[in-house]
Design an enzyme around this catalytic site. Sequence first.
Site, PDB file in Angstrom:
ATOM      1  N   LYS A  80      60.189  35.214  11.102  1.00 10.89           N
ATOM      2  CA  LYS A  80      61.406  35.342  11.925  1.00 10.89           C
ATOM      3  C   LYS A  80      62.234  34.067  11.721  1.00 10.89           C
ATOM      4  CE  LYS A  80      62.880  36.069  16.647  1.00 10.89           C
ATOM      5  NZ  LYS A  80      62.155  36.162  18.209  1.00 10.89           N
ATOM      6  N   SER A 149      63.662  40.408  19.941  1.00  5.90           N
ATOM      7  CA  SER A 149      64.477  39.722  19.217  1.00  5.90           C
ATOM      8  C   SER A 149      63.977  39.552  17.607  1.00  5.90           C
ATOM      9  CB  SER A 149      64.975  38.223  19.682  1.00  5.90           C
ATOM     10  OG  SER A 149      63.726  37.504  19.687  1.00  5.90           O
ATOM     11  N   SER A 173      60.288  39.777  23.137  1.00 12.66           N
ATOM     12  CA  SER A 173      60.544  39.764  21.882  1.00 12.66           C
ATOM     13  C   SER A 173      59.381  40.276  20.792  1.00 12.66           C
ATOM     14  CB  SER A 173      61.359  38.734  21.593  1.00 12.66           C
ATOM     15  OG  SER A 173      62.610  38.646  22.238  1.00 12.66           O
TER      16      SER A 173
END
Length: 431
Positions: A80, A149, A173
């Site tokens: 990420k 996210s 997330s």
Amino acid sequence: MSATFTPLHLLDAWQAAALLARRELKAIDLVRACLDRIAEREAQVQAFVQLGADTALAKARELDAGPVRGLLHGLPFGVKDLFDTFDLPTAYGSPIYAGRQPQADAAAVALCREAGAVLLGKTVTTELANMFPGVTRNPHHPEHTPGGSSSGSAAAVTDGMLPLALGTQTAGSLIRPAAFCGVVGYKPSHNRVPRAGVKSLSETLDTVGGFARSVRDVALLGAVLTGDARLADPAAFDEQAAAPRIGLCRTFEWAQADDDTQQAWAQAEMALAGHGTHLALPASWSELVRVQKEVQAFETARSLSHERLRHRDQLSAPLLALITDGLAISGEIHAHNLQATAGARQQAQALFDQHDALLAPSSVGEAPRGLDSTGDPLFCRSWTLLGLPCVHLPFARGHNGLPVGLQLVGAYGADQRLLAAAHWVHQRLRS
């Protein structure tokens, strides 16, 4: 399942790891297979902000020529874009940090590389890991959100681009994108994985975890991230293992679960008949969602003080609204919320005196249509506030044919017990 009948890019991580360790599979072949899949599908899914194909191929050749490095030897992984990486830019999903090149890896990334994993690229995150979405689309249907996210990480694993990917959770997330994309997501116990080198939003809530296609896969990743080899002990995944004691926990937010989640719940109750008992939560926990929202807003507003003061015009309207809300919360209220959190965390331990894990909803339902939102993390907020480990288990489909599942929640620090229970439960839910 075997390498003979399964395309390399679809091998479970634990299966590929075993083949790599026995030298029955070359890292270069696995990396190439994943890169080929990315080339085929990235234009549709848009999971990556940066690829490091040449570096990954060179690393794979080096691993094939040397000794087995560790539990993740030769396994491709994605990271990420909230984690620093010394060899790829890290922009936190924000124009403020476009082109930023860190000098060092985040601790979690370094641990994965030390264990032999091969970094393929950085995956899309929402803006500063908040609610404003990135460009990633749900691999099952491009007009639906992949969640957030950790959008790109979940989508890439779902679509066969990677066997493993790192993400973070401050509200939902990890678990929510795992639910929307239909993969296994693992949020370890809070503070079990180092957060050094990861953009901070909330010291109380931020947790590093990851995505894979099976519980054994996330256990392998978890063993590396936590340094606890017991998480990946093959004995924990013995098909003859004793049945875990499961608490069926609809939570105080159950009324907001839609028909898809309610049908998945009914399916799970049938699959676990005789192994699960309904569980009542402490009455005070009806306030935990509110407390989590306030803790997140207060701490995020202050963690992003530099961005607010120096780059306000480059922040989205939704993030500015969250910051405004957080700044309106006094330090006195925050201290009270932290006390309430500590009390609830103590209460949580008693829930596991009679249960090895709790089954609970992961999301309101399947991934919503549209790309202007990443969906509601409602059913993740309380567990994140409590710091408990969670594993999302995909097994059903909603009315649009998109994935639906449930999460299993464990006692704080009992990640090994949770993962073993999750494997046992997942086998029954999918059968």
